[in-house]
Scaffold this active site. Sequence first.
Site, PDB file in Angstrom:
ATOM      1  N   CYS A   1       0.850  -1.178   0.000  1.00 59.91           N
ATOM      2  CA  CYS A   1       0.000   0.000   0.000  1.00 59.91           C
ATOM      3  C   CYS A   1       0.893   1.237   0.000  1.00 59.91           C
ATOM      4  CB  CYS A   1      -0.915   0.009   1.227  1.00 59.91           C
ATOM      5  SG  CYS A   1      -0.027   0.145   2.798  1.00 59.91           S
TER       6      CYS A   1
ATOM      7  N   HIS B   1       5.883  -5.528   8.832  1.00 56.59           N
ATOM      8  CA  HIS B   1       5.892  -6.974   9.056  1.00 56.59           C
ATOM      9  C   HIS B   1       6.167  -7.702   7.748  1.00 56.59           C
ATOM     10  CE1 HIS B   1       3.466  -6.580  13.023  1.00 56.59           C
ATOM     11  NE2 HIS B   1       4.758  -6.629  13.243  1.00 56.59           N
TER      12      HIS B   1
ATOM     13  N   CYS C   1       2.745   5.542   9.387  1.00 59.73           N
ATOM     14  CA  CYS C   1       1.705   5.658   8.365  1.00 59.73           C
ATOM     15  C   CYS C   1       0.684   6.713   8.783  1.00 59.73           C
ATOM     16  CB  CYS C   1       1.011   4.312   8.193  1.00 59.73           C
ATOM     17  SG  CYS C   1      -0.395   4.370   7.052  1.00 59.73           S
TER      18      CYS C   1
ATOM     19  N   HIS D   1       0.117  -5.792  19.781  1.00 59.43           N
ATOM     20  CA  HIS D   1       0.585  -5.382  18.450  1.00 59.43           C
ATOM     21  C   HIS D   1       1.216  -3.995  18.528  1.00 59.43           C
ATOM     22  CE1 HIS D   1       0.380  -4.021  14.246  1.00 59.43           C
ATOM     23  NE2 HIS D   1       0.319  -5.304  13.914  1.00 59.43           N
TER      24      HIS D   1
ATOM     25  N   GLU E   1       1.265  -1.411  16.678  1.00 53.97           N
ATOM     26  CA  GLU E   1       0.417  -0.260  16.385  1.00 53.97           C
ATOM     27  C   GLU E   1      -0.521   0.038  17.551  1.00 53.97           C
ATOM     28  OE1 GLU E   1      -3.403   0.876  13.706  1.00 53.97           O
ATOM     29  OE2 GLU E   1      -1.915  -0.401  12.712  1.00 53.97           O
TER      30      GLU E   1
ATOM     31  N   THR F   1      -5.551  -0.327  12.519  1.00 58.97           N
ATOM     32  CA  THR F   1      -5.951  -0.080  11.119  1.00 58.97           C
ATOM     33  C   THR F   1      -6.016  -1.333  10.267  1.00 58.97           C
ATOM     34  OG1 THR F   1      -3.645   0.372  10.488  1.00 58.97           O
ATOM     35  CG2 THR F   1      -4.998   2.258  11.145  1.00 58.97           C
TER      36      THR F   1
ATOM     37  N   SER G   1      -0.642  -8.502  10.779  1.00 61.24           N
ATOM     38  CA  SER G   1      -2.055  -8.588  11.145  1.00 61.24           C
ATOM     39  C   SER G   1      -2.954  -8.533   9.920  1.00 61.24           C
ATOM     40  CB  SER G   1      -2.414  -7.455  12.104  1.00 61.24           C
ATOM     41  OG  SER G   1      -3.786  -7.470  12.415  1.00 61.24           O
TER      42      SER G   1
ATOM     43  N   SER H   1       1.958  -5.246   3.314  1.00 60.14           N
ATOM     44  CA  SER H   1       3.394  -5.051   3.531  1.00 60.14           C
ATOM     45  C   SER H   1       4.231  -6.055   2.726  1.00 60.14           C
ATOM     46  CB  SER H   1       3.713  -5.190   5.025  1.00 60.14           C
ATOM     47  OG  SER H   1       3.218  -6.404   5.552  1.00 60.14           O
TER      48      SER H   1
END
Length: 463
Positions: free
Chosen positions: A119, A149, A211, A239, A241, A304, A376, A438
């Site tokens: 992305c 990741h 991000c 996690h 994030e 996210t 994830s 990713s």
Amino acid sequence: MKFTSSSLLAIVSLATSSHAFTPLPNGYRLAVPPSSSSSLRMSTEVTDETKRVTKKEKRLQYMKSPSFYRQGFKDVRPAVEKSMGEQFKSSLVDELKSNDFVIEKDGVRVHLAKDFGFCWGVERSIALAYEAVEHFPGKTVHITNELIHNPEVNDRLHEMNVQFIEKLGEGKKDFSKIGEGDVVILPAFGASFEEMSLLNSKNVDVVDTTCPWVSKVWNTVDTHQRKGLTSVIHGKYGHEETVATTSFCEDYICVKDIKEAEMVADYIVNGGDKEKFLKYFEKAVSKGFDPDTMLNKVGLANQTTMYKKETRAIGQLMQKAMMKKFGPVEAKDHYLEFDTICDATQERQDAIHELVENADSLGLDFILVVGGWDSSNTAHLLEIPQKAGIRSFHINKATCIGADNTITHRTIKGDIVTEKFLDDLEKKVVMGVTSGASTPDKAVQDSLSQIFLLKKVHSGSDE
């Protein structure tokens, strides 16, 4: 780089221009302003909240130093773009895209999901990190976590002599090796408020690759804080994030799935065994969390990369709980929701849904999901065909497919197992394939090449 129309709209909405390296507000570091008493809770009146400096305001203050970078480094950009192209691009994937996402080779017919792979946020993060290494020759460069990741990308950073901050367990890290004048990269997942405060106190250059979609979640929980709400975060509390997101909260509780959300909703409506509730969520709540008082007004946010349909279901669950407890008129004052699932996550989920829905008509034998095992968003892609009863495998690299017709893959429960791969090597294989946000195209090409080779070698041995 691949940009869908919705991704381009996201870029415009998250930055001041469409350039991938346009910064969010200003740069980084000033002295940390004193905060008010830690006893000031989210349950205080909004008028009181305005009297103190929020974590978001402190973060923005940190971002005002000329030694904080979000724009990248134009002096090395052409060389980095060339390097990324060589490392990540795929002629086979380009051929698939130009041929309506279908190709047939060596007895294997491949259907590629319409949206897959890197992305914009991931590409931006990689470019910023690579540029940082090139821009600061001779300096020691650290990174606070894996950049993304993906094993190939992180292996490449190791090869570039980037020093990964050592994890000590229990969420702690060893920052003692960061010296004066060093460079520190913040990964795509972001860094916690505490880590940013620590780096602010050191004489270092900081390259922030967070991000913008993650920053959007941080802004959402800040809104919760200012409105006196407890943040209910749909995410995995361990996690990277989510760790960063919760660090910007005051009161919060993390729920990893609809089952845990139902437990929270039941407590909101009916109350319950407080001690048992807190024991279950002990690692997923803020310090001093009191479900009897802190679940009266809640706001929903999410990691996210979570499964969007589940996030929506959790939102409906919270809303219904508030309606039951406070009535339909007052419920709106007790629940607030923002959509913080990134477009790229949703697009990749929609694309694999399309493969699943057409699996019978396409004659798919299985679906291959390529991406980091600790990713994830990639794990959630696997859940979709698995729940539909379609044979599917999540691999992190091409070497998971063995010449002995075995495949080593991650199950939906997180176990790594090895089993027989192709049921019948004599038969033509029809497969679907996708990859996480990713995952570079080259990883997809290498994985497909392993399958082509497996079939070709078997066919050759029969001649």
